[in-house]
Design a protein around this motif. Structure first.
Motif, mmCIF file in Angstrom:
data_model
loop_
_atom_site.group_PDB
_atom_site.id
_atom_site.type_symbol
_atom_site.label_atom_id
_atom_site.label_comp_id
_atom_site.label_asym_id
_atom_site.label_seq_id
_atom_site.Cartn_x
_atom_site.Cartn_y
_atom_site.Cartn_z
ATOM 1 N N ARG A 7 0.892 -1.267 0.051
ATOM 2 C CA ARG A 7 0.083 -0.323 -0.353
ATOM 3 C C ARG A 7 1.119 0.934 0.021
ATOM 4 O O ARG A 7 0.741 2.249 -1.045
ATOM 5 N N GLU A 8 1.360 1.525 0.608
ATOM 6 C CA GLU A 8 2.440 2.436 0.570
ATOM 7 C C GLU A 8 3.797 2.857 -0.446
ATOM 8 O O GLU A 8 4.168 3.797 -0.211
ATOM 9 N N LEU A 9 3.953 1.606 -0.994
ATOM 10 C CA LEU A 9 4.541 1.052 -2.336
ATOM 11 C C LEU A 9 3.565 1.919 -3.247
ATOM 12 O O LEU A 9 3.911 3.315 -4.397
ATOM 13 N N SER A 10 2.996 1.541 -3.390
ATOM 14 C CA SER A 10 1.392 1.684 -4.498
ATOM 15 C C SER A 10 1.119 3.796 -3.872
ATOM 16 O O SER A 10 1.121 4.395 -5.560
ATOM 17 N N ALA A 11 1.222 3.958 -3.317
ATOM 18 C CA ALA A 11 0.953 4.962 -2.757
ATOM 19 C C ALA A 11 2.369 6.378 -3.146
ATOM 20 O O ALA A 11 1.597 7.373 -3.793
ATOM 21 N N ARG A 12 3.538 6.184 -2.625
ATOM 22 C CA ARG A 12 4.429 6.718 -3.231
ATOM 23 C C ARG A 12 4.220 6.447 -5.083
ATOM 24 O O ARG A 12 5.653 7.704 -5.743
ATOM 25 N N VAL A 13 3.796 4.968 -6.079
ATOM 26 C CA VAL A 13 4.875 5.058 -7.464
ATOM 27 C C VAL A 13 3.713 6.095 -7.755
ATOM 28 O O VAL A 13 3.901 7.030 -8.474
ATOM 29 N N ARG A 14 2.745 6.429 -7.106
ATOM 30 C CA ARG A 14 1.226 6.869 -8.240
ATOM 31 C C ARG A 14 1.941 8.695 -7.860
ATOM 32 O O ARG A 14 1.660 9.587 -9.207
ATOM 33 N N LYS A 15 2.055 8.743 -7.107
ATOM 34 C CA LYS A 15 2.902 10.045 -6.867
ATOM 35 C C LYS A 15 3.837 10.515 -7.285
ATOM 36 O O LYS A 15 4.344 11.815 -8.055
ATOM 37 N N ILE A 16 4.837 9.517 -7.559
ATOM 38 C CA ILE A 16 5.947 10.044 -8.871
ATOM 39 C C ILE A 16 5.610 9.949 -9.658
ATOM 40 O O ILE A 16 6.336 10.614 -10.659
ATOM 41 N N LEU A 17 4.259 8.856 -10.609
ATOM 42 C CA LEU A 17 4.195 9.121 -11.771
ATOM 43 C C LEU A 17 3.144 10.543 -11.902
ATOM 44 O O LEU A 17 3.355 11.079 -13.115
ATOM 45 N N ASN A 18 2.437 10.698 -11.142
ATOM 46 C CA ASN A 18 1.491 12.138 -11.257
ATOM 47 C C ASN A 18 2.178 12.729 -9.947
ATOM 48 O O ASN A 18 1.089 13.114 -9.116
ATOM 49 N N PRO A 19 3.270 13.511 -10.117
ATOM 50 C CA PRO A 19 3.077 14.159 -8.789
ATOM 51 C C PRO A 19 2.788 15.723 -8.965
ATOM 52 O O PRO A 19 2.309 16.690 -7.744
ATOM 53 N N ASN A 20 1.689 16.532 -9.654
ATOM 54 C CA ASN A 20 0.949 17.319 -9.148
ATOM 55 C C ASN A 20 -0.218 16.750 -9.809
ATOM 56 O O ASN A 20 -1.306 17.668 -9.980
#
Length: 317
Positions: A212-225
């Motif tokens: 869950r934590e890594l999924s949220a981080r990848v989501r932020k990396i892919l879509n920072p804005n």
């Protein structure tokens, strides 16, 4: 069908239909949570549509409905004051509420940050409506503009804007570096699915919390804005899914990708029921989806991975 699907359907109804589903509904250009208007589509001075949507979440459930509406909107939107329990909408009443808010904020303690921000937001709403939707009496704008200029151009605000701009720049650089590192170990489509559809993702870690934590981080990396949408292939259903919960038949996606490859995707082209609204070097906007070019390239490479299929695609012109 889900509530989010009704929100998408609303924007492709040409605003001449109606639908009731669970605790949301729409009728012509108005969208309701329970019986309260939370969104109204109006026409701008330039002929395009603009969504006016409630700035107040009202209740936790209505707040989710507002989120669905904004998420599905394929054009510009403006958050404005709307009243809980109001079954109707008029632009004039909306403008009156904005002016009342300006008056209330100007008579409040402007030493409080929340009041200063409220005044600036309310004036921006009024200015946006004047510039894009309907002319407002110039004397009204002139009445509130001096205080807006004072609050919006203070040293404190200027410093804050500069800090936010620099932070956004550094966040983009860091996100791109982290994305490049991830792409050295995983392919783009699997990362997109892991970020936005973890329950069906191919990338799996042993620990649920880590997942869950890594999924949220990848989501932020892919879509920072938080302004992009993503798509991946569901091989079990042979469809393409998106981060906005849309499912697209493979034949429609294949046709669209072939046309994109040959630079034939233009503004106004329809992909299924969705319309291409913008084509840029870094993304293509189809309906409410701004899909990164890297994502589109990854879809093309995956779908046309067979050499014979690539040759066939190249013959389409």
């Amino acid at each position: 069908m889900k509530n989010i699907d009704i929100a998408h359907e609303f924007f492709y109804s040409n605003f001449n239909g109606s639908r009731n589903f669970n605790n949301i509904s729409y009728s012509e250009n108005l969208f309701y949570s329970y019986y309260t208007v939370i969104g109204a589509v109006v026409q701008s001075k330039f002929g395009n549509n603009i969504l006016l949507v409630s700035e107040d979440s009202m209740t936790s459930t209505t707040g989710r409905h507002i989120g669905y509406l904004i998420n599905a909107c394929p054009f510009s939107f403006l958050r404005v004051p709307m009243e809980y329990g109001n079954h109707y909408f008029s632009l004039e009443a909306c403008i009156e509420r904005i002016v009342k808010n300006l008056e209330d904020y100007s008579n409040s303690k402007l030493s409080l940050k929340a009041n200063r921000e409220g005044y600036i937001q309310s004036f921006n709403q009024l200015q946006y409506i004047n510039d894009n939707i309907q002319d407002i009496d110039s004397s009204l704008l002139e009445q509130y503009k001096p205080l807006f200029d004072l609050l919006n151009n203070s040293d404190e605000v200027k410093q804050l804007k500069a800090k936010l701009k620099e932070k956004a720049k550094q966040d983009r650089i860091k996100a791109q570096q982290e994305l490049n590192e991830l792409l050295s170990n995983y392919n783009y489509l699997d990362l997109a699915q892991f970020a936005f559809d973890i329950h069906h993702a191919k990338i799996v870690f042993d620990d649920y919390k880590t997942d869950r934590e890594l999924s949220a981080r990848v989501r932020k990396i892919l879509n920072p804005n938080n302004d992009l949408s993503f798509a991946w292939i569901d091989e079990d259903e042979n469809i393409v899914k998106t981060s906005k919960n849309i499912k697209m038949p493979m034949d429609i996606v294949r046709t669209g990708l072939k046309l994109w490859k040959h630079n034939k995707i233009k503004h106004g082209y329809r992909v299924g029921c969705y319309t291409v609204l913008e084509v840029r070097k870094d993304y293509v906007q189809i309906g409410c989806h701004k899909i990164p070019i890297d994502n589109i390239k990854a879809l093309y490479e995956k779908i046309f991975s067979n050499k014979a299929e690539k040759v066939e695609a190249l013959q389409v012109a």
